[in-house]
Design a protein around this motif. Structure first.
Motif, mmCIF file in Angstrom:
data_model
loop_
_atom_site.group_PDB
_atom_site.id
_atom_site.type_symbol
_atom_site.label_atom_id
_atom_site.label_comp_id
_atom_site.label_asym_id
_atom_site.label_seq_id
_atom_site.Cartn_x
_atom_site.Cartn_y
_atom_site.Cartn_z
ATOM 1 N N GLU A 73 0.835 -1.188 0.000
ATOM 2 C CA GLU A 73 0.000 0.000 0.000
ATOM 3 C C GLU A 73 0.880 1.251 0.000
ATOM 4 O OE1 GLU A 73 -3.334 -0.146 -0.098
ATOM 5 O OE2 GLU A 73 -3.363 -2.342 -0.021
ATOM 6 N N GLU A 74 0.313 2.366 -0.388
ATOM 7 C CA GLU A 74 1.009 3.639 -0.263
ATOM 8 C C GLU A 74 0.445 4.365 0.947
ATOM 9 O OE1 GLU A 74 0.953 7.562 -2.872
ATOM 10 O OE2 GLU A 74 2.309 6.054 -3.734
ATOM 11 N N ALA A 75 1.310 4.596 1.923
ATOM 12 C CA ALA A 75 0.863 5.291 3.127
ATOM 13 C C ALA A 75 0.429 6.717 2.800
ATOM 14 C CB ALA A 75 1.982 5.299 4.163
ATOM 15 N N LEU A 76 -0.388 7.271 3.669
ATOM 16 C CA LEU A 76 -0.813 8.665 3.497
ATOM 17 C C LEU A 76 0.368 9.595 3.771
ATOM 18 C CD1 LEU A 76 -4.194 8.507 5.458
ATOM 19 C CD2 LEU A 76 -3.844 8.230 2.998
ATOM 20 N N PRO A 77 0.358 10.772 3.202
ATOM 21 C CA PRO A 77 1.430 11.734 3.516
ATOM 22 C C PRO A 77 1.470 12.043 5.015
ATOM 23 C CG PRO A 77 0.172 12.465 1.616
ATOM 24 C CD PRO A 77 -0.582 11.301 2.191
ATOM 25 N N ALA A 78 2.664 11.967 5.600
ATOM 26 C CA ALA A 78 2.813 12.187 7.043
ATOM 27 C C ALA A 78 3.201 13.639 7.310
ATOM 28 C CB ALA A 78 3.842 11.221 7.618
ATOM 29 N N GLN A 79 2.351 14.540 6.898
ATOM 30 C CA GLN A 79 2.607 15.973 7.086
ATOM 31 C C GLN A 79 2.009 16.410 8.419
ATOM 32 O OE1 GLN A 79 0.704 17.476 3.579
ATOM 33 N NE2 GLN A 79 2.440 17.021 2.248
ATOM 34 N N TYR A 80 2.777 17.156 9.177
ATOM 35 C CA TYR A 80 2.329 17.530 10.515
ATOM 36 C C TYR A 80 2.170 19.040 10.650
ATOM 37 C CZ TYR A 80 7.185 18.874 11.616
ATOM 38 O OH TYR A 80 8.419 19.477 11.629
ATOM 39 N N GLU A 81 1.358 19.417 11.620
ATOM 40 C CA GLU A 81 1.213 20.816 12.020
ATOM 41 C C GLU A 81 1.939 20.986 13.357
ATOM 42 O OE1 GLU A 81 -2.967 22.170 11.872
ATOM 43 O OE2 GLU A 81 -3.385 20.177 11.006
ATOM 44 N N ASP A 82 2.731 22.030 13.474
ATOM 45 C CA ASP A 82 3.416 22.321 14.728
ATOM 46 C C ASP A 82 2.551 23.278 15.536
ATOM 47 O OD1 ASP A 82 5.068 23.034 16.815
ATOM 48 O OD2 ASP A 82 6.882 23.076 15.574
ATOM 49 N N LEU A 83 1.969 22.761 16.606
ATOM 50 C CA LEU A 83 1.062 23.566 17.442
ATOM 51 C C LEU A 83 1.724 23.959 18.757
ATOM 52 C CD1 LEU A 83 -2.265 21.635 16.793
ATOM 53 C CD2 LEU A 83 -1.380 23.665 15.633
ATOM 54 N N GLY A 84 3.049 23.996 18.753
ATOM 55 C CA GLY A 84 3.784 24.460 19.931
ATOM 56 C C GLY A 84 4.023 23.352 20.928
ATOM 57 N N THR A 85 3.024 23.062 21.737
ATOM 58 C CA THR A 85 3.182 22.009 22.755
ATOM 59 C C THR A 85 3.183 20.622 22.142
ATOM 60 O OG1 THR A 85 0.794 21.930 23.149
ATOM 61 C CG2 THR A 85 2.111 23.428 24.545
ATOM 62 N N HIS A 86 2.650 20.519 20.941
ATOM 63 C CA HIS A 86 2.579 19.204 20.309
ATOM 64 C C HIS A 86 2.517 19.336 18.791
ATOM 65 C CE1 HIS A 86 -1.663 20.415 20.717
ATOM 66 N NE2 HIS A 86 -1.878 19.674 19.630
ATOM 67 N N LEU A 87 2.853 18.226 18.125
ATOM 68 C CA LEU A 87 2.690 18.107 16.683
ATOM 69 C C LEU A 87 1.380 17.378 16.420
ATOM 70 C CD1 LEU A 87 6.284 16.904 15.650
ATOM 71 C CD2 LEU A 87 5.498 19.230 16.175
ATOM 72 N N LEU A 88 0.745 17.696 15.308
ATOM 73 C CA LEU A 88 -0.537 17.078 14.969
ATOM 74 C C LEU A 88 -0.486 16.491 13.566
ATOM 75 C CD1 LEU A 88 -3.569 16.567 15.596
ATOM 76 C CD2 LEU A 88 -4.037 18.825 14.591
ATOM 77 N N LEU A 89 -0.852 15.199 13.459
ATOM 78 C CA LEU A 89 -1.027 14.536 12.170
ATOM 79 C C LEU A 89 -2.495 14.152 12.049
ATOM 80 C CD1 LEU A 89 2.010 13.657 13.261
ATOM 81 C CD2 LEU A 89 1.983 12.313 11.153
ATOM 82 N N ARG A 90 -2.995 14.165 10.810
ATOM 83 C CA ARG A 90 -4.414 13.902 10.594
ATOM 84 C C ARG A 90 -4.623 12.829 9.520
ATOM 85 N NH1 ARG A 90 -7.778 18.510 11.980
ATOM 86 N NH2 ARG A 90 -6.507 20.298 12.660
#
Length: 828
Positions: A73-90
């Motif tokens: 399979e091709e994994a989804l893009p692992a792009q993150y948002e830097d929200l300061g206290t934590h990183l967020l992936l969706r």
């Protein structure tokens, strides 16, 4: 002790995200919207990707050529948002938060409901002994299911469980731990949020799960996983239903192999016959003849290892004892003529006195000692032995050569792999690992899987179009891709009868749909008559149905062992054979979706709190509730009928509302079963032998009070032609809005053997007034005898409140329309 406490760096890779902490490295893959991989190592770099287990990957893997039908399979893009206290992936369904300090991973659904939380300040740990820990928060509303083959009640909360396959003869099915299988996977169901998630730890070292047994006042309530080595490589799966989690898990580790249809028949077995001084072959043939004379269907025989006994009394795999089996090929042909397959017992340990020992040893086909110089020896049946290394191409090839010469070339394509737990006491003994060399402690539970895979390959090479039937006692995650399994050498007791049920149900939730236990009990004195009857009445619902014994009182467990009780045994086994089309369709479903055949009540009714702790009543597929009698001397049976469905007694057709507990009287012939509203259940009323009989009349038991759908699956049952489109999937749709329409949509090229269909339509308040087949009115009969004599038509059984509709089968799509309008006789 090393603990990840602070995130230092995040680097986006190709479809993954790398994290660097103060103690460990992490790699995160968003496999799809529902599945996330979190890989952790405390070493300088990740080990090479080299998995015998995964059936789905998103990366290059050393074993890509070894694992048949692996999906890339091709994994989804692992792009993150830097929200300061934590990183967020969706993903579309999930949110993954990586907390910077203290480092921890938290996963929620799209609405923010928490699905998984690492225990902050000690989420991922490595101790000075090299053991790895993953700690997770636990709540009071959590329930834990799965874990493979485990004793005790279905919910494993507040249990500590060891993953380490062992030969546990005569085990206690409520308390003994570990057993034969090592499957580091569980399902967490939270009753408050109604969300189910799964965690699979892709690690084959010996390990432990603590599901809230341990408690410390300095921390939130927690569970943990601890492995003796390797990496913390975990896959998180989101449902939200339990059945969704099972589907995702079997996407990762593989679906249940579609079995031969005859494997669903009664498979005879006992150690007794193959331990006779001579003429064991005739004893087995006589057993088949006796089955026929008693009216007890039988489709095969598991042949215990006594057939391999040498002149010194020791067991030598691949060796035929000529006193007990004078002409093996002739014996196999006679069995085939009687409609029975032979499944010989095969063991991977070879005694130092084995005639073939030197050949395997000189080829380097055994697991080596920790220096890699000599073949490792250890305790085994009969003395010191070495063990075939199935991570070594030489070991696999020699093994397959012997399988072909001793069995497959004689017509045997059913293989019973036994005593394959690989209890090698030197943890540093070396396996070849496809040239990479690795300690047995890292690979031990994988060897039974590879042993089954070797048997599958040997059959494919020697008999390419023959569907294999392989049975394994031990195994790791993914064993379902190769083999049917059973729960080993159980103890003969009422206790085993009862607690073997949640053992089987837990395996089903762990991806292994095709399994069972020894019926009647393997180890101990002969079962008393009542226990034997009740065990058979339970065993007929297990995908693997075999009465097998090693009785300690010089007796043999046979269906007719208590002549005055034989009618109960016969009736139960004949019910099993009536259910064969239903079983086969359910195993097809397992091969596509991973669904269990025997299903815990919570699997089908997770929204009903009364099912969350149920361990002994179960669903057979979607449509049949089974509440076997499990207590000695029982005169009544209490059954909870889940809310959300109506329930109809299988025998009397009495109707009950869901969400209530009922008590019914039972006698020795009672097999309490209930039909679920919306049920579609195919039955074969006259089937006596799966090898030789053709199902020409198929009965369909249908409860039409709600819309429903069922896929009836048919093929020839023995070849691989189904892979090329030679199958028939009939989707049976039931739509009701006062009246009922039953449509049949066909897919596939297989020419069904079914010539006639008989529908048993369970009615509620009123009888039909008219039945139409493709717009043509079918004749209605008042006299059942007249209906029986005709080729088509219908009549209404007032006592059972069932309309019986009969017609010739069609190869084309068609529909049946049943009109329940009230016929106004007065105004006429």
């Amino acid at each position: 002790m090393r603990v990840s406490s602070k995130l230092l760096q995040a680097v986006e890779g190709h479809h993954y995200l790398d994290l660097v902490t103060d103690e460990a490295k992490y790699r995160i893959y968003l496999m799809n919207d529902y599945v996330i991989r979190i890989r952790c190592t405390f070493d300088e770099q990740f080990a090479e990707e080299a998995s015998y287990t995964l059936a789905m990957t998103a990366w290059d893997d050393k074993m890509d050529g070894m694992v048949e039908d692996r999906k890339r399979e091709e994994a989804l893009p692992a792009q993150y948002e830097d929200l300061g206290t934590h990183l967020l992936l969706r993903t579309n369904q999930l949110r993954l938060m990586i907390h910077r300090e203290p480092f921890a991973i938290e996963i929620t659904d799209a609405e923010g409901r928490v699905l998984h939380e690492d225990l902050k300040e000690r989420p991922y740990v490595k101790d000075k002994h090299g053991r790895l820990y993953h700690y997770s928060n636990l709540t009071d509303e959590d329930h834990y299911y799965g874990f493979g083959e485990k004793s005790g009640h279905l919910n494993k909360k507040k249990r500590r469980l060891r993953m380490h396959n062992v030969d546990t003869i005569g085990y206690d099915s409520e308390h003994t731990d570990p057993l034969y299988k090592h499957i580091p996977f569980y399902i967490k169901f939270n009753g408050k949020t109604q969300s189910a998630t799964g965690l699979f730890y892709h690690n084959s070292h010996a390990s432990t799960f603590d599901m809230g047994c341990e408690r410390s006042g300095y921390w939130n309530k927690y569970s943990y996983f601890c492995a003796d080595g390797g990496e913390l490589d975990l896959f998180f799966m989101y449902g939200p239903q339990i059945k969704d989690v099972v589907r995702h898990y079997t996407d990762l580790t593989g679906k249940t192999i579609l079995p031969t249809q005859y494997s669903l028949g009664y498979m005879g077995s006992t150690m007794y016959y193959t331990e006779l001084d001579r003429d064991s072959d005739q004893a087995i043939l006589n057993f088949l003849d006796r089955c026929k004379a008693e009216g007890i269907p039988c489709d095969g025989f598991f042949m215990s290892s006594g057939y391999t006994t040498g002149e010194d009394g020791k067991r030598y795999v691949f060796n035929w004892n000529n006193q007990r089996f004078r002409h093996p090929q002739n014996f196999i042909e006679q069995m085939r003529s009687k409609g029975a397959a032979l499944a010989p017992n095969i063991k991977p340990g070879m005694l130092l006195t084995h005639p073939l020992y030197k050949q395997f040893d000189e080829a380097g086909a055994y697991i080596k000692d920790d220096k890699g110089d000599k073949s490792q020896t250890d305790r085994y049946w009969g003395g010191a032995a070495s063990f075939v290394d199935f991570t070594n191409p030489k070991g696999r090839q020699l093994w397959k050569d012997q399988l072909k010469a001793s069995f497959i070339n004689l017509g045997v394509t059913s293989i019973w792999n036994d005593n394959n737990e690989y209890e090698i006491n030197n943890p540093d003994a070396l396996c070849e690992f496809e040239g990479g060399k690795k300690e047995i402690s890292a690979l031990r539970p994988l060897l039974p899987n590879l042993m089954a895979q070797a048997a599958k390959e040997a059959i494919a090479e020697a008999a390419p179009n023959t569907r294999p039937y392989i049975v394994n006692r031990a195994g790791f995650a993914g064993i379902q891709r190769y083999a049917q399994t059973w729960a080993g050498d159980n103890n003969t007791s009422w206790h085993s009868l009862k607690f073997n049920i949640p053992v089987i149900l837990g395996m089903g939730l762990s991806g292994v749909a095709n399994q069972g236990c020894d019926i009647g009990g393997f180890f101990g004195p002969a079962p008393e008559p009542e226990l034997f009857v009740r065990w058979v009445q339970n065993g007929i619902f297990q995908p693997r149905f075999s009465i097998h014994s090693c009785n300690t009182d010089n007796t043999v467990t046979e269906p007719w062992m208590y002549p005055s009780y034989t009618p109960y045994i016969r009736e139960a086994i004949q019910l099993r054979y009536r259910l064969i089309p239903y079983f086969y369709s359910l195993l097809y479903e397992a091969s596509v979706l991973g669904s269990p055949v025997m299903r815990p009540m919570v699997y089908e009714f997770q929204y009903d709190p009364a099912t969350w702790e149920e361990s002994f009543d179960f669903m057979l597929g979607r449509s049949i509730l089974v509440a076997n009698v499990l207590e000695k001397g029982a005169e009544t049976r209490t059954v909870y009928l889940p809310e959300g469905s109506e329930w109809i007694d299988w025998h009397t057709r009495e109707r009950y509302a869901g969400g209530q507990t009922i008590r019914r009287k039972v006698s020795l012939d009672s097999i309490p079963m209930f039909i679920r509203s919306g049920a579609v259940i195919p039955l074969a009323p006259y089937l006596q032998n799966i090898h030789n009989d053709r199902i020409e009349e198929l009965h369909l038991l249908i409860e039409p009070s709600e819309n429903a759908s069922f896929v009836l699956y048919e093929d020839d049952g023995v070849t691989n032609n189904y892979k090329n489109g030679d199958y028939l999937k009939t989707t049976i749709n039931v739509e009701t809005d006062g009246n009922t329409v039953i449509s049949f949509k066909k897919d596939g090229a297989y020419a069904s053997t079914v010539k006639r269909i008989v529908i048993d339509l369970v009615c509620n308040q009123i009888a039909p007034v008219q039945v139409m087949l493709q717009g043509r009115k079918l004749p209605m009969f008042l006299d059942p005898a007249e209906w029986k004599a005709k080729e088509e038509g219908w009549y209404y059984d007032l006592e059972l409140k069932t309309a019986k509709i009969k017609y010739d089968n069609s190869q084309a799509d068609y529909e049946i329309a049943v009109n329940f309008d009230i016929k106004d006789l007065i105004s006429i």
